[in-house]
Design a protein around this motif. Structure first.
Motif, PDB file in Angstrom:
ATOM      1  N   ALA A  60      40.998  20.344  29.127  1.00  0.00           N
ATOM      2  CA  ALA A  60      42.085  19.584  29.832  1.00  0.00           C
ATOM      3  C   ALA A  60      42.281  20.053  31.218  1.00  0.00           C
ATOM      4  O   ALA A  60      42.056  21.172  31.866  1.00  0.00           O
ATOM      5  N   ILE A  61      42.760  19.029  32.160  1.00  0.00           N
ATOM      6  CA  ILE A  61      42.853  19.277  33.392  1.00  0.00           C
ATOM      7  C   ILE A  61      43.996  20.213  33.649  1.00  0.00           C
ATOM      8  O   ILE A  61      45.117  20.267  33.087  1.00  0.00           O
ATOM      9  N   GLY A 103      28.965  20.373  28.996  1.00  0.00           N
ATOM     10  CA  GLY A 103      29.699  19.165  29.607  1.00  0.00           C
ATOM     11  C   GLY A 103      30.985  19.143  29.037  1.00  0.00           C
ATOM     12  O   GLY A 103      31.455  19.854  28.013  1.00  0.00           O
ATOM     13  N   ALA A 104      32.035  18.815  30.064  1.00  0.00           N
ATOM     14  CA  ALA A 104      33.592  18.577  29.517  1.00  0.00           C
ATOM     15  C   ALA A 104      33.887  17.227  29.155  1.00  0.00           C
ATOM     16  O   ALA A 104      33.780  16.431  29.451  1.00  0.00           O
ATOM     17  N   VAL A 105      34.394  17.396  27.899  1.00  0.00           N
ATOM     18  CA  VAL A 105      35.078  16.186  27.159  1.00  0.00           C
ATOM     19  C   VAL A 105      36.551  16.304  27.664  1.00  0.00           C
ATOM     20  O   VAL A 105      37.382  16.948  26.908  1.00  0.00           O
ATOM     21  N   ILE A 106      36.950  15.932  28.976  1.00  0.00           N
ATOM     22  CA  ILE A 106      38.238  16.128  29.632  1.00  0.00           C
ATOM     23  C   ILE A 106      39.160  15.070  28.817  1.00  0.00           C
ATOM     24  O   ILE A 106      38.891  13.890  29.132  1.00  0.00           O
ATOM     25  N   VAL A 107      40.145  15.449  28.376  1.00  0.00           N
ATOM     26  CA  VAL A 107      41.262  14.679  27.491  1.00  0.00           C
ATOM     27  C   VAL A 107      42.548  14.873  28.241  1.00  0.00           C
ATOM     28  O   VAL A 107      43.064  15.876  28.451  1.00  0.00           O
ATOM     29  N   GLY A 128      45.351  11.355  25.480  1.00  0.00           N
ATOM     30  CA  GLY A 128      44.547  10.788  24.474  1.00  0.00           C
ATOM     31  C   GLY A 128      43.264   9.912  24.949  1.00  0.00           C
ATOM     32  O   GLY A 128      42.424   9.315  24.282  1.00  0.00           O
ATOM     33  N   LEU A 129      43.127   9.925  26.483  1.00  0.00           N
ATOM     34  CA  LEU A 129      41.976   9.342  27.008  1.00  0.00           C
ATOM     35  C   LEU A 129      40.943  10.424  27.431  1.00  0.00           C
ATOM     36  O   LEU A 129      41.396  11.367  27.430  1.00  0.00           O
ATOM     37  N   VAL A 130      39.590   9.823  27.525  1.00  0.00           N
ATOM     38  CA  VAL A 130      38.579  10.844  27.688  1.00  0.00           C
ATOM     39  C   VAL A 130      37.841  10.102  29.055  1.00  0.00           C
ATOM     40  O   VAL A 130      37.819   9.038  29.309  1.00  0.00           O
ATOM     41  N   LEU A 131      37.727  11.402  30.040  1.00  0.00           N
ATOM     42  CA  LEU A 131      37.007  11.221  31.230  1.00  0.00           C
ATOM     43  C   LEU A 131      35.282  10.836  31.261  1.00  0.00           C
ATOM     44  O   LEU A 131      35.072  11.742  30.555  1.00  0.00           O
ATOM     45  N   ALA A 132      35.096   9.794  31.856  1.00  0.00           N
ATOM     46  CA  ALA A 132      33.552   9.475  31.817  1.00  0.00           C
ATOM     47  C   ALA A 132      33.529   9.449  33.287  1.00  0.00           C
ATOM     48  O   ALA A 132      34.147   8.974  34.040  1.00  0.00           O
ATOM     49  N   ALA A 133      32.088   9.997  33.656  1.00  0.00           N
ATOM     50  CA  ALA A 133      31.615   9.920  35.314  1.00  0.00           C
ATOM     51  C   ALA A 133      30.508   9.135  35.379  1.00  0.00           C
ATOM     52  O   ALA A 133      29.585   9.834  34.562  1.00  0.00           O
ATOM     53  N   ILE A 136      39.740  23.107  35.103  1.00  0.00           N
ATOM     54  CA  ILE A 136      40.120  22.681  33.796  1.00  0.00           C
ATOM     55  C   ILE A 136      40.548  23.867  32.696  1.00  0.00           C
ATOM     56  O   ILE A 136      40.179  24.959  33.404  1.00  0.00           O
ATOM     57  N   SER A 137      40.984  23.731  31.776  1.00  0.00           N
ATOM     58  CA  SER A 137      41.248  24.457  30.709  1.00  0.00           C
ATOM     59  C   SER A 137      40.244  24.298  29.581  1.00  0.00           C
ATOM     60  O   SER A 137      40.154  22.943  29.102  1.00  0.00           O
TER      61      SER A 137
END
Length: 135
Positions: free
Chosen positions: A86-87, A6-10, A13-18, A59-60
């Motif tokens: 990160a995107i 799973g990706a904790v995309i930041v 300072g915000l985190v993406l939730a799907a 993403i990276s």
């Protein structure tokens, strides 16, 4: 034991939730997007592939989110391993697996109904994000 990544995309300072749309028993619950690792794939490659497929973005993959409880158990057959990411290019676009995305402040992570395994990882996710913001 199969691995789900799973990706904790930041971002800022915000985190993406799907929010999941399927399968039916998971619909409406939130997750850190990702999916199953295929045979022969390393974990970062699998995660990047899953995010391209699910959110049509690149993403990276940065570092793994670790604590004493990781990896987090999803079922008797699957465990969850999370990675901060990160995107790299395009904005995420909803596909068939999700019907909504939200960018949440780490203090707001409890406002959505997470999948059980993702919920178990929230404290470790907050710590990982805090460590990144102080370095």
């Amino acid at each position: 034991m199969s691995i789900v990544v799973g990706a904790v995309i930041v971002r800022d300072g915000l985190v993406l939730a799907a929010r999941r749309t399927r399968p039916a028993d998971l619909a409406g619950q939130w997750e850190f997007p990702g999916g199953k690792v295929e045979d022969g794939e390393d974990l970062p490659t699998a995660l990047a592939r899953e995010i391209r497929e699910e959110l049509h973005t690149r993403i990276s993959v940065l570092e793994e989110v670790l604590d004493d409880d990781s990896p987090w158990r999803i079922s008797d057959k699957h465990v969850l391993r999370l990675f901060v990411a990160a995107i790299a290019l395009e904005e995420p676009v909803l596909g068939e697996d999700h019907d909504e995305i939200r960018w949440l402040h780490p203090d707001e992570l409890n406002v959505v109904d997470w999948l059980p395994s993702d919920r178990l990882a929230l404290a470790a996710v907050r710590r990982a994000i805090e460590q990144r913001s102080t370095t």
